[in-house]
Design a protein around this motif. Structure first.
Motif, mmCIF file in Angstrom:
data_model
loop_
_atom_site.group_PDB
_atom_site.id
_atom_site.type_symbol
_atom_site.label_atom_id
_atom_site.label_comp_id
_atom_site.label_asym_id
_atom_site.label_seq_id
_atom_site.Cartn_x
_atom_site.Cartn_y
_atom_site.Cartn_z
ATOM 1 N N ALA A 80 0.836 -1.209 0.000
ATOM 2 C CA ALA A 80 0.000 0.000 0.000
ATOM 3 C C ALA A 80 0.866 1.253 0.000
ATOM 4 O O ALA A 80 0.582 2.225 -0.715
ATOM 5 C CB ALA A 80 -0.923 -0.004 1.218
ATOM 6 N N ALA A 81 1.940 1.251 0.803
ATOM 7 C CA ALA A 81 2.842 2.402 0.837
ATOM 8 C C ALA A 81 3.497 2.626 -0.526
ATOM 9 O O ALA A 81 3.646 3.772 -0.977
ATOM 10 C CB ALA A 81 3.911 2.189 1.906
ATOM 11 N N SER A 82 3.860 1.548 -1.203
ATOM 12 C CA SER A 82 4.467 1.662 -2.529
ATOM 13 C C SER A 82 3.489 2.254 -3.536
ATOM 14 O O SER A 82 3.861 3.096 -4.365
ATOM 15 C CB SER A 82 4.938 0.285 -3.014
ATOM 16 O OG SER A 82 5.952 -0.228 -2.182
ATOM 17 N N VAL A 83 2.244 1.821 -3.466
ATOM 18 C CA VAL A 83 1.218 2.348 -4.369
ATOM 19 C C VAL A 83 0.994 3.838 -4.120
ATOM 20 O O VAL A 83 0.815 4.622 -5.065
ATOM 21 C CB VAL A 83 -0.088 1.544 -4.207
ATOM 22 C CG1 VAL A 83 -1.263 2.236 -4.893
ATOM 23 C CG2 VAL A 83 0.093 0.140 -4.775
ATOM 24 N N LEU A 84 1.012 4.236 -2.863
ATOM 25 C CA LEU A 84 0.870 5.668 -2.548
ATOM 26 C C LEU A 84 2.073 6.468 -3.053
ATOM 27 O O LEU A 84 1.925 7.629 -3.474
ATOM 28 C CB LEU A 84 0.689 5.857 -1.039
ATOM 29 C CG LEU A 84 -0.653 5.371 -0.479
ATOM 30 C CD1 LEU A 84 -0.683 5.505 1.040
ATOM 31 C CD2 LEU A 84 -1.830 6.129 -1.100
ATOM 32 N N LEU A 85 3.260 5.875 -3.025
ATOM 33 C CA LEU A 85 4.428 6.534 -3.607
ATOM 34 C C LEU A 85 4.255 6.709 -5.119
ATOM 35 O O LEU A 85 4.696 7.716 -5.689
ATOM 36 C CB LEU A 85 5.698 5.729 -3.318
ATOM 37 C CG LEU A 85 6.287 5.867 -1.916
ATOM 38 C CD1 LEU A 85 7.464 4.907 -1.743
ATOM 39 C CD2 LEU A 85 6.738 7.298 -1.660
ATOM 40 N N ALA A 86 3.611 5.730 -5.764
ATOM 41 C CA ALA A 86 3.318 5.855 -7.192
ATOM 42 C C ALA A 86 2.396 7.045 -7.443
ATOM 43 O O ALA A 86 2.607 7.837 -8.373
ATOM 44 C CB ALA A 86 2.685 4.567 -7.713
ATOM 45 N N ALA A 87 1.372 7.178 -6.601
ATOM 46 C CA ALA A 87 0.446 8.308 -6.740
ATOM 47 C C ALA A 87 1.167 9.634 -6.499
ATOM 48 O O ALA A 87 0.944 10.620 -7.219
ATOM 49 C CB ALA A 87 -0.715 8.154 -5.758
ATOM 50 N N LEU A 88 2.062 9.656 -5.500
ATOM 51 C CA LEU A 88 2.818 10.874 -5.207
ATOM 52 C C LEU A 88 3.725 11.251 -6.379
ATOM 53 O O LEU A 88 3.891 12.441 -6.702
ATOM 54 C CB LEU A 88 3.653 10.667 -3.939
ATOM 55 C CG LEU A 88 4.481 11.870 -3.466
ATOM 56 C CD1 LEU A 88 3.581 13.050 -3.127
ATOM 57 C CD2 LEU A 88 5.345 11.477 -2.265
ATOM 58 N N THR A 89 4.295 10.247 -7.038
ATOM 59 C CA THR A 89 5.143 10.503 -8.199
ATOM 60 C C THR A 89 4.364 11.200 -9.310
ATOM 61 O O THR A 89 4.851 12.156 -9.923
ATOM 62 C CB THR A 89 5.734 9.180 -8.729
ATOM 63 O OG1 THR A 89 6.483 8.534 -7.695
ATOM 64 C CG2 THR A 89 6.646 9.424 -9.922
ATOM 65 N N VAL A 90 3.141 10.731 -9.565
ATOM 66 C CA VAL A 90 2.303 11.363 -10.588
ATOM 67 C C VAL A 90 1.920 12.774 -10.163
ATOM 68 O O VAL A 90 1.933 13.715 -10.971
ATOM 69 C CB VAL A 90 1.039 10.516 -10.850
ATOM 70 C CG1 VAL A 90 0.061 11.256 -11.757
ATOM 71 C CG2 VAL A 90 1.425 9.187 -11.477
ATOM 72 N N LEU A 91 1.581 12.926 -8.889
ATOM 73 C CA LEU A 91 1.175 14.242 -8.387
ATOM 74 C C LEU A 91 2.303 15.261 -8.539
ATOM 75 O O LEU A 91 2.091 16.391 -9.010
ATOM 76 C CB LEU A 91 0.760 14.122 -6.917
ATOM 77 C CG LEU A 91 0.139 15.370 -6.275
ATOM 78 C CD1 LEU A 91 -1.176 15.729 -6.954
ATOM 79 C CD2 LEU A 91 -0.077 15.139 -4.784
#
Length: 409
Positions: free
Chosen positions: A368-379
């Motif tokens: 889950a933390a990795s997926v949120l990092l993916a979202a942060l990268t796009v943001l």
């Protein structure tokens, strides 16, 4: 005035169906070993970490080989590249089936990954060149093959795995041998024009800000993807058939949303907005899986829901990469896929180590933390990605179409 009828996506030349069938079998290989992971661990006296390396060796070599597949195929041609890839998969799947130790299976899965890279990096480009209806029809066919392969792989693995852990590997040998003959006999056409690609091209491609942002996003996203796919068979506690049925449901969910739901969303929302909505939802699903891991029925539900979200992400990331760069399709595909597969390669053994060190909840929280990092990268990278929201979802170009291979897993 009469509007010309749109050609049916399903009315295609025999050579297209030959490559599409081979694609189905290649994608079956992604989830085929899922149902037999516990059986391999037991039969070969391997730890969960060693067993998870079956995914790591396969995905690591696939990702690294992606960096050179465009260089190879631009010199020997698409058909030769496809046939070499299929032949390698047949050989190494057979060696896996005949192996007597987990170390041998891990090593032969690496060879399988090399064959897989050669095949999938060339398959869609071949379909695009031969399909009726242009690149849009090719994309639909490729997504259908991907979805069918990912759904059927775990089911076939479960059926054959009930007899022996070796069964799924023998199954791949037979199916890939049929695919090899089909491509050899049916893939015909005018001599292709080859434009040699520089060896360094995929490496320099990652200097493009938009492609780099999407590749890093895919790396973190793939960690979540493969924790769900590769780690979940252990806490489920099912036999091979139970695991196979669970991931058959996961694969069907992924196929439905990738082929039908994602295109519908992209006609109504910008691509980056979809990504920034779906990734947090996926993180929530992974957290729920971790908290409910002791309840098999709840974990199955989380896995299937995860499939729905993963299907949307696969297609939307594909479309985003298509619009991210004007690079040749093989180069952009190689660069993006290489980085993406590295995330998938590291996830399974890390999940097993976290399970051993803590408990079965922690790997899902890590995912889950990795997926949120993916979202942060796009943001954080939205400025570099602004142009991908300016293009309509139905204006995909042939030159970018093969980047879809980056979402084969």
């Amino acid at each position: 005035m009469n509007t010309p009828a749109t050609p049916s996506v399903w009315k295609q030349p025999a050579q297209v169906w030959a490559v599409a069938f081979a694609c189905v079998v290649a994608f079956m290989g992604i989830g085929l070993v899922d149902p037999i992971l516990p059986a391999i661990a037991e039969s070969l006296q391997a730890s969960p970490v060693e067993t998870e390396l079956l995914f790591t060796s396969y995905l690591l070599v696939t990702g690294l080989a992606m960096l050179v597949t465009s260089w190879i195929s631009s010199r020997i041609g698409a058909k030769a590249t496809l046939l070499i890839g299929l032949a390698l998969i047949v050989v190494f799947a057979l060696l896996c089936a005949l192996s007597g130790s987990v170390d041998a299976v891990i090593g032969f899965r690496a060879g399988w990954g090399l064959g897989n890279a050669l095949f999938i990096s060339t398959a869609l480009a071949t379909i695009v060149g031969a399909a009726s209806g242009g690149s849009s029809a090719a994309i639909v066919l490729y997504e259908a093959a991907l979805g069918l392969g990912i759904a059927v792989g775990p089911l076939l693995g479960g059926l054959l795995g009930e007899q022996s852990w070796r069964g799924p590997f023998f199954g791949v040998v037979v199916l890939m041998a049929i695919a090899f003959v089909a491509v050899l006999v049916l893939l015909r056409g005018p001599r292709e024009k080859r434009v040699p690609v520089k060896f360094s091209a995929p490496f320099t491609a990652l200097r493009r800000p938009a492609l780099a942002v999407l590749a890093i996003t895919a790396l973190f996203y793939n960690i979540g993807f493969f924790v769900l796919l590769a780690f979940s068979p252990f806490p489920l506690g099912f036999g091979a058939m139970g695991i196979g049925l669970t991931f058959f449901g996961w694969g069907v969910a992924l196929a439905v949303t990738s082929v039908w739901v994602a295109p519908l969303l992209m006609r109504r929302m910008p691509r980056t907005r979809i990504i920034l909505v779906v990734l947090p939802l996926l993180a929530i699903d992974l957290i729920a899986a971790g908290l409910l891991v002791a309840n098999a029925a709840a974990l199955v539900a989380c896995i299937v829901v995860g499939g729905l979200l993963l299907g949307v992400m696969n297609t939307v990331l594909t479309e985003a990469v298509m619009e991210a760069t004007d690079l040749p399709r093989s180069v952009a595909s190689s660069a993006y896929s290489a980085v993406r597969f590295l995330g998938g390669a590291m996830a399974p053994p890390i999940a097993a180590l976290l399970w051993h060190a803590f408990n079965a909840t922690v790997p899902y929280l890590f995912a889950a933390a990795s997926v949120l990092l993916a979202a942060l990268t796009v943001l954080l990278g939205r400025r570099a990605l602004a142009h991908i929201d300016d293009e309509p979802a139905d204006t995909t170009t042939e030159d970018a179409a093969a980047i879809l291979v980056g979402d084969a897993a």
